[in-house]
Enzyme design. Structure first.
Site, PDB file in Angstrom:
ATOM      1  N   SER A   1       0.876  -1.020  -0.011  1.00 19.38           N
ATOM      2  CA  SER A   1      -0.206  -0.283  -0.039  1.00 19.38           C
ATOM      3  C   SER A   1       1.071   1.148  -0.073  1.00 19.38           C
ATOM      4  CB  SER A   1      -1.158   0.042   1.564  1.00 19.38           C
ATOM      5  OG  SER A   1       0.168   0.028   2.596  1.00 19.38           O
ATOM      6  N   CYS A   2       1.846   1.040  -0.816  1.00 11.57           N
ATOM      7  CA  CYS A   2       2.632   2.300  -0.780  1.00 11.57           C
ATOM      8  C   CYS A   2       2.216   3.516  -1.489  1.00 11.57           C
ATOM      9  CB  CYS A   2       4.245   2.348  -1.647  1.00 11.57           C
ATOM     10  SG  CYS A   2       4.703   0.764  -0.752  1.00 11.57           S
TER      11      CYS A   2
HETATM   12 FE    FE Z   1       3.837  -0.908  -0.956  1.00  3.50          FE
END
Ligand code: FE
Length: 198
Positions: free
Chosen positions: A107-108
């Protein structure tokens, strides 16, 4: 984390983890309560309004826009935004190319510019389908792109984050930076929406 109303509720698993870890770190002298409070406050200040300010500045200042596209990290530093050691890449939407951001692995997300990511950004559905069928995913967000429009999908990593620089809507001539920023939503900067002037 206890309810202030006086109704006692037992800690959830993650609340208990947070309290235990924080108290241990404080007890061992690694951080102070004040430092924790300061960091939480700094996190609260990171909202999509920060990113919207960057976009509005780029829309009104061609020199800044060029520097931002050349090096997103330096562009943010120029505006006094703390970006730490992250490499930020700003990708520009044009009449021919639409950009959308995903992190297929986890979820960067450019939290320093957009705050906490929405739940759907972290969903397996979004992460897997955006790379395979971006046009379909975007249409489900209500964004219908014509067949000629190329779609570029950017996969974020732990040390590289992306921000979409949307196109400035045509009917916004003479608008102040503040007013421009007000139409730049979080979703526009992820690339699942485009700004609307009305
Ligand atoms: Fe990520």
């Amino acid at each position: 984390m206890k309810e202030e109303s006086g109704n006692y509720q037992p800690y959830s698993y993650f609340q208990l983890m947070e309290v235990s870890l924080r108290e241990l770190l404080v007890e061992k002298g690694i951080v102070t309560d004040a430092q924790v409070a300061e960091e939480v406050e700094a996190m609260r200040k990171r909202t999509p309004a920060v990113g919207a300010g960057v976009v509005a500045k780029a829309w009104t200042d061609p020199g800044f826009k060029a520097r931002l596209l050349a090096d997103g990290t330096l562009g943010c530093i120029e505006l006094g935004i703390e970006v730490a050691a992250l490499k930020l890449v700003v990708v520009e939407n044009t009449p021919d190319v639409h950009n959308v951001v995903v992190c297929t692995l986890c979820s960067c997300y450019p939290r320093m510019l957009l705050g906490i990511p929405p739940e759907w950004y972290k969903s397996r559905n979004y992460r897997s389908r955006t790379v395979r069928e971006p046009r379909e995913v975007l249409s489900e967000f209500g964004l219908q792109l014509n067949e000629q429009m190329k779609i570029r999908v950017h996969d974020s990593t732990a040390d590289m984050r992306y921000l979409v620089l949307p196109m400035r809507p045509a009917e916004t001539d003479g608008w102040s930076e503040e007013r421009l920023a007000s139409i730049v939503t979080r979703d526009c900067m992820i690339g699942v929406a485009v700004p609307k002037s009305h």
